[in-house]
Write a protein that holds these residues in place. Structure first.
Motif, PDB file in Angstrom:
ATOM      1  N   PRO A 162      82.625  61.488  26.890  1.00 27.32           N
ATOM      2  CA  PRO A 162      83.428  62.714  26.810  1.00 27.32           C
ATOM      3  C   PRO A 162      83.151  63.717  27.921  1.00 27.32           C
ATOM      4  CG  PRO A 162      81.804  62.640  25.038  1.00 27.32           C
ATOM      5  CD  PRO A 162      81.748  61.323  25.731  1.00 27.32           C
ATOM      6  N   PHE A 163      81.904  63.763  28.392  1.00 29.12           N
ATOM      7  CA  PHE A 163      81.553  64.755  29.419  1.00 29.12           C
ATOM      8  C   PHE A 163      80.671  64.089  30.481  1.00 29.12           C
ATOM      9  CE2 PHE A 163      83.286  67.963  26.759  1.00 29.12           C
ATOM     10  CZ  PHE A 163      82.861  67.704  25.459  1.00 29.12           C
ATOM     11  N   ALA A 164      81.245  63.794  31.623  1.00 29.86           N
ATOM     12  CA  ALA A 164      80.499  63.084  32.660  1.00 29.86           C
ATOM     13  C   ALA A 164      79.423  63.972  33.279  1.00 29.86           C
ATOM     14  CB  ALA A 164      81.464  62.617  33.751  1.00 29.86           C
ATOM     15  N   GLN A 165      78.320  63.328  33.666  1.00 29.41           N
ATOM     16  CA  GLN A 165      77.222  63.996  34.354  1.00 29.41           C
ATOM     17  C   GLN A 165      77.053  63.384  35.741  1.00 29.41           C
ATOM     18  OE1 GLN A 165      75.688  66.626  32.802  1.00 29.41           O
ATOM     19  NE2 GLN A 165      77.214  66.219  31.227  1.00 29.41           N
ATOM     20  N   GLU A 166      76.482  64.160  36.676  1.00 30.74           N
ATOM     21  CA  GLU A 166      76.306  63.645  38.036  1.00 30.74           C
ATOM     22  C   GLU A 166      75.482  62.366  38.043  1.00 30.74           C
ATOM     23  OE1 GLU A 166      75.632  68.034  39.561  1.00 30.74           O
ATOM     24  OE2 GLU A 166      75.530  66.622  41.241  1.00 30.74           O
ATOM     25  N   GLU A 167      74.487  62.283  37.150  1.00 31.56           N
ATOM     26  CA  GLU A 167      73.622  61.107  37.119  1.00 31.56           C
ATOM     27  C   GLU A 167      74.327  59.859  36.587  1.00 31.56           C
ATOM     28  OE1 GLU A 167      72.950  64.071  35.756  1.00 31.56           O
ATOM     29  OE2 GLU A 167      72.226  63.864  33.674  1.00 31.56           O
TER      30      GLU A 167
END
Lengths: 115, 108
Positions: free
Chosen positions: B75-80
């Motif tokens: 639902p919420f992408a992270q840089e990692e």
């Protein structure tokens, strides 16, 4: 070692020469796989070993490619008369059971460059 | 032909946006399905398998037999999360078959 080990990490060879790529699986892992990873082609299955026998060699691209596994452990992938299209990263993986049941662990790969 | 298809070579999103990495397969029956991930300079590793029905690092994947799909979602992408993602399956043998992979880029 703690993981699947492949050697060499990098190999540059002249067209027409033979190369041997080595894979040391995790101790006790009975299944061993070779894959080829190239740009735009994803991971291409080459061959699968269960113990020392290879139930599935269907992915070997030509008769220049062969692989063996001895003592249920180390495996060697040999490419004869290398061609430029053989340039790729060759990955080895091992698992202690069928990967449908347990995780297959991958090595860091051997980057082969044929010049 | 029997195959695993990942239609997107590259997927770029901004941090916090939803992500869906598509995977379709053309095998009959009930294959086992997996997602593998390769972070920069790291080894390919298992992310999740459909039989576990787990959420790993916020990712989930639902097997849709009617559409023969196994899309990976977060639902919420992270840089990692930036990495190469491969869908894979096992059907009738112990051979892992991989798709061509999707590179996920998450921008800050």
């Amino acid at each position: 070692g703690a993981g699947v080990s492949q050697s060499p990490s990098n190999k540059v060879t002249e067209k027409g020469k033979d190369v041997e790529l080595r894979c040391d699986p995790i101790s006790g892992h009975t299944a061993l796989y070779w894959y080829r990873q190239s740009l735009g082609q994803g991971l291409e299955f080459l061959i699968y070993f269960q113990g020392n026998s290879a139930p599935d060699k269907s992915g070997l691209p030509s008769d220049r490619f062969s692989a063996e596994r001895t003592g249920g452990s180390v495996s060697t992938l040999t490419i004869q008369r290398t061609q430029q299209e053989d340039s790729a990263v060759y990955l080895c993986a091992s698992s202690y059971g069928p990967p449908s049941k347990v995780e297959a662990f991958f090595g860091q790969g051997t980057r082969l460059t044929v010049v | 032909a029997q195959r695993v298809t990942q239609p997107e070579k590259l997927l770029s999103v901004f941090k916090g946006a939803p992500v869906e990495l598509k995977c379709n397969y053309s095998y009959s029956g009930s294959p086992e399905l997996f997602w593998y991930v390769q972070y920069s300079r790291q080894r390919l590793q298992l992310l999740l398998r459909h039989i576990s029905r787990e959420s790993i690092k916020g990712f989930t994947a639902d097997l849709n037999k009617g559409e023969t799909s196994f899309h990976l979602k977060k639902p919420f992408a992270q840089e990692e999360d930036s990495a190469m993602y491969y869908c894979a399956l096992i059907w009738n043998t112990d051979k892992l078959i991989f798709g061509t992979g999707t590179r996920l880029q998450v921008f800050p």
